[in-house]
Design a protein around this motif. Structure first.
Motif, PDB file in Angstrom:
ATOM      1  N   ASP A  46       0.858  -1.192   0.000  1.00 11.43           N
ATOM      2  CA  ASP A  46       0.000   0.000   0.000  1.00 11.43           C
ATOM      3  C   ASP A  46       0.887   1.232   0.000  1.00 11.43           C
ATOM      4  OD1 ASP A  46      -2.282   1.493  -0.015  1.00 11.43           O
ATOM      5  OD2 ASP A  46      -2.658   1.335   2.152  1.00 11.43           O
ATOM      6  N   ALA A  47       0.344   2.322  -0.506  1.00  8.17           N
ATOM      7  CA  ALA A  47       1.100   3.582  -0.560  1.00  8.17           C
ATOM      8  C   ALA A  47       0.147   4.753  -0.401  1.00  8.17           C
ATOM      9  CB  ALA A  47       1.867   3.701  -1.884  1.00  8.17           C
ATOM     10  N   LYS A  48       0.674   5.856   0.154  1.00  6.78           N
ATOM     11  CA  LYS A  48      -0.138   7.068   0.329  1.00  6.78           C
ATOM     12  C   LYS A  48       0.773   8.288   0.437  1.00  6.78           C
ATOM     13  CE  LYS A  48      -0.415   6.614   5.365  1.00  6.78           C
ATOM     14  NZ  LYS A  48      -1.324   6.515   6.540  1.00  6.78           N
ATOM     15  N   ILE A  49       0.184   9.448   0.218  1.00  4.72           N
ATOM     16  CA  ILE A  49       0.888  10.718   0.372  1.00  4.72           C
ATOM     17  C   ILE A  49       0.458  11.332   1.703  1.00  4.72           C
ATOM     18  CG2 ILE A  49       1.278  13.026  -0.561  1.00  4.72           C
ATOM     19  CD1 ILE A  49       2.416  10.888  -2.354  1.00  4.72           C
ATOM     20  N   LEU A  50       1.424  11.619   2.568  1.00  2.00           N
ATOM     21  CA  LEU A  50       1.087  12.241   3.850  1.00  2.00           C
ATOM     22  C   LEU A  50       0.626  13.677   3.621  1.00  2.00           C
ATOM     23  CD1 LEU A  50       3.899  11.048   6.294  1.00  2.00           C
ATOM     24  CD2 LEU A  50       1.573  10.164   6.030  1.00  2.00           C
ATOM     25  N   PRO A  51      -0.536  14.027   4.176  1.00  2.00           N
ATOM     26  CA  PRO A  51      -1.022  15.403   3.967  1.00  2.00           C
ATOM     27  C   PRO A  51      -0.196  16.443   4.717  1.00  2.00           C
ATOM     28  CG  PRO A  51      -2.454  14.196   5.477  1.00  2.00           C
ATOM     29  CD  PRO A  51      -1.471  13.209   4.945  1.00  2.00           C
ATOM     30  N   THR A  52       0.545  16.037   5.744  1.00  2.00           N
ATOM     31  CA  THR A  52       1.297  17.002   6.545  1.00  2.00           C
ATOM     32  C   THR A  52       2.522  17.544   5.813  1.00  2.00           C
ATOM     33  OG1 THR A  52       2.447  15.125   7.563  1.00  2.00           O
ATOM     34  CG2 THR A  52       0.512  16.010   8.717  1.00  2.00           C
ATOM     35  N   ASP A  53       3.263  16.660   5.137  1.00  2.00           N
ATOM     36  CA  ASP A  53       4.486  17.124   4.471  1.00  2.00           C
ATOM     37  C   ASP A  53       4.553  16.741   2.988  1.00  2.00           C
ATOM     38  OD1 ASP A  53       4.844  14.427   4.697  1.00  2.00           O
ATOM     39  OD2 ASP A  53       6.621  14.519   5.980  1.00  2.00           O
ATOM     40  N   GLY A  54       3.535  16.025   2.491  1.00  2.00           N
ATOM     41  CA  GLY A  54       3.489  15.691   1.066  1.00  2.00           C
ATOM     42  C   GLY A  54       4.453  14.611   0.629  1.00  2.00           C
ATOM     43  N   THR A  55       5.023  13.861   1.572  1.00  2.00           N
ATOM     44  CA  THR A  55       5.975  12.800   1.207  1.00  2.00           C
ATOM     45  C   THR A  55       5.241  11.485   0.952  1.00  2.00           C
ATOM     46  OG1 THR A  55       6.364  12.270   3.541  1.00  2.00           O
ATOM     47  CG2 THR A  55       7.835  13.873   2.511  1.00  2.00           C
ATOM     48  N   LEU A  56       5.890  10.635   0.168  1.00  2.00           N
ATOM     49  CA  LEU A  56       5.332   9.328  -0.168  1.00  2.00           C
ATOM     50  C   LEU A  56       5.685   8.326   0.920  1.00  2.00           C
ATOM     51  CD1 LEU A  56       4.043   7.266  -2.149  1.00  2.00           C
ATOM     52  CD2 LEU A  56       6.302   7.044  -3.205  1.00  2.00           C
ATOM     53  N   ALA A  68      -0.793  15.175  -4.539  1.00  2.00           N
ATOM     54  CA  ALA A  68      -1.579  15.198  -3.306  1.00  2.00           C
ATOM     55  C   ALA A  68      -2.051  13.805  -2.888  1.00  2.00           C
ATOM     56  CB  ALA A  68      -2.781  16.124  -3.461  1.00  2.00           C
ATOM     57  N   SER A  69      -2.230  12.891  -3.838  1.00  2.00           N
ATOM     58  CA  SER A  69      -2.685  11.534  -3.509  1.00  2.00           C
ATOM     59  C   SER A  69      -2.112  10.555  -4.529  1.00  2.00           C
ATOM     60  CB  SER A  69      -4.221  11.466  -3.497  1.00  2.00           C
ATOM     61  OG  SER A  69      -4.738  11.754  -4.783  1.00  2.00           O
ATOM     62  N   ILE A  70      -2.076   9.284  -4.135  1.00  2.00           N
ATOM     63  CA  ILE A  70      -1.500   8.271  -5.010  1.00  2.00           C
ATOM     64  C   ILE A  70      -2.211   6.942  -4.768  1.00  2.00           C
ATOM     65  CG2 ILE A  70       0.295   7.432  -3.440  1.00  2.00           C
ATOM     66  CD1 ILE A  70       2.235   7.492  -5.854  1.00  2.00           C
ATOM     67  N   ASP A  71      -2.273   6.130  -5.815  1.00  2.00           N
ATOM     68  CA  ASP A  71      -2.928   4.812  -5.747  1.00  2.00           C
ATOM     69  C   ASP A  71      -1.927   3.763  -6.219  1.00  2.00           C
ATOM     70  OD1 ASP A  71      -4.515   2.582  -5.806  1.00  2.00           O
ATOM     71  OD2 ASP A  71      -6.140   3.492  -6.948  1.00  2.00           O
ATOM     72  N   ILE A  72      -1.797   2.680  -5.454  1.00  2.00           N
ATOM     73  CA  ILE A  72      -0.835   1.639  -5.809  1.00  2.00           C
ATOM     74  C   ILE A  72      -1.193   0.951  -7.120  1.00  2.00           C
ATOM     75  CG2 ILE A  72      -1.980  -0.208  -4.534  1.00  2.00           C
ATOM     76  CD1 ILE A  72       0.788  -1.214  -3.743  1.00  2.00           C
ATOM     77  N   ASP A  73      -2.458   1.032  -7.527  1.00  2.00           N
ATOM     78  CA  ASP A  73      -2.879   0.423  -8.796  1.00  2.00           C
ATOM     79  C   ASP A  73      -2.636   1.331  -9.991  1.00  2.00           C
ATOM     80  OD1 ASP A  73      -3.772  -1.978  -7.655  1.00  2.00           O
ATOM     81  OD2 ASP A  73      -5.676  -1.062  -7.086  1.00  2.00           O
ATOM     82  N   ASP A  74      -2.132   2.525  -9.750  1.00  2.00           N
ATOM     83  CA  ASP A  74      -1.839   3.466 -10.827  1.00  2.00           C
ATOM     84  C   ASP A  74      -0.521   3.066 -11.496  1.00  2.00           C
ATOM     85  OD1 ASP A  74      -1.399   5.573 -12.535  1.00  2.00           O
ATOM     86  OD2 ASP A  74      -1.942   7.117 -11.082  1.00  2.00           O
ATOM     87  N   ASP A  75      -0.612   2.627 -12.767  1.00  2.00           N
ATOM     88  CA  ASP A  75       0.585   2.179 -13.480  1.00  2.00           C
ATOM     89  C   ASP A  75       1.545   3.307 -13.829  1.00  2.00           C
ATOM     90  OD1 ASP A  75      -0.209  -0.473 -13.411  1.00  2.00           O
ATOM     91  OD2 ASP A  75      -1.307  -0.344 -15.295  1.00  2.00           O
ATOM     92  N   THR A  76       1.144   4.555 -13.583  1.00  2.00           N
ATOM     93  CA  THR A  76       2.054   5.674 -13.804  1.00  2.00           C
ATOM     94  C   THR A  76       3.204   5.652 -12.797  1.00  2.00           C
ATOM     95  OG1 THR A  76       0.190   6.998 -14.606  1.00  2.00           O
ATOM     96  CG2 THR A  76       2.211   8.178 -14.034  1.00  2.00           C
TER      97      THR A  76
END
Length: 213
Positions: A73-83, A186-194
């Motif tokens: 799983d992966a996400k972008i933290l809203p506090t600092d924008g890091t992955l 701002a957001s990311i999805d692990i299923d995004d092939d980009t």
């Protein structure tokens, strides 16, 4: 008298079918006949082959031997924008369809096995259906102490999600908008092939197998 002998020889030659046959004509086709005994031997051989092939279901543990960083799983933290990413477990549970062959008469408890994975489960990644992206499975050896159950050890090939080149865990993901202005994602999805891709993985598995009668 001599003319009578010539006439008799000519009549005999004309009456012989081989005398008129074309030397280049193909030989008559030979027909192969299968006797009842041959048919019984073929039927027995097919029966023996079928009796040595077993089908069943298995459940077992699979450990990943590949060194890739596999992401569950992966996400972008809203506090600092890091992955931020959660790494997939190296050990998971897998359920498979099994095809086994036991060709040795003297050691009929030892054979070969091939499996197709149906579903896998890991604490970090949860339930995963194997057919979502590819056909996964393995091959190996089977040990059958009973006609209804056995054990198998296999080498597995399956897939996992890994970050694409340039995607750094713990860093902001910078993208450009339609105007060409760079800004953090701002957001990311692990299923995004980009940003992520399927990677072929290698593992080892030990399975308990139930064979259908």
């Amino acid at each position: 008298m001599k003319h009578l002998w010539y006439s008799a020889a000519l009549a005999l030659w004309l009456a012989t079918p081989a005398a008129h046959a074309d030397e280049d004509a193909p030989a008559p086709e030979k027909k192969t006949e299968i006797t009842d005994e041959d048919a019984k031997k073929i039927a027995k051989a097919i029966k023996d082959i079928n009796s040595k092939v077993e089908f069943g279901l298995s459940v077992g543990l699979r450990v990943r031997t590949s060194e890739e960083t596999v992401i569950a799983d992966a996400k972008i933290l809203p506090t600092d924008g890091t992955l931020r990413a959660k790494e997939a477990d190296r050990l998971d549970t897998v359920v498979s369809v099994v095809f086994a062959a036991f060709p040795f008469e003297e050691v009929d408890w030892l054979g070969f096995v091939a499996n197709v994975d149906v579903v896998s489960y890991g604490p970090s990644g949860g339930l995963n259906t194997a057919f979502n992206r590819s056909v996964e499975g393995g091959i190996g050896l089977a040990w059958r102490p009973s006609s209804s159950f056995g054990f198998a050890g296999t080498i597995e090939r399956y897939t996992g999600r890994v970050p694409r080149d340039g995607l750094a865990i713990g860093q902001p993901v910078i993208v450009r908008d339609q105007a060409g202005v760079a800004q953090p994602l701002a957001s990311i999805d692990i299923d995004d092939d980009t940003y992520f891709q399927d990677e072929s993985l290698t593992g080892l598995s030990l399975k308990f197998v139930y064979f259908f009668d």
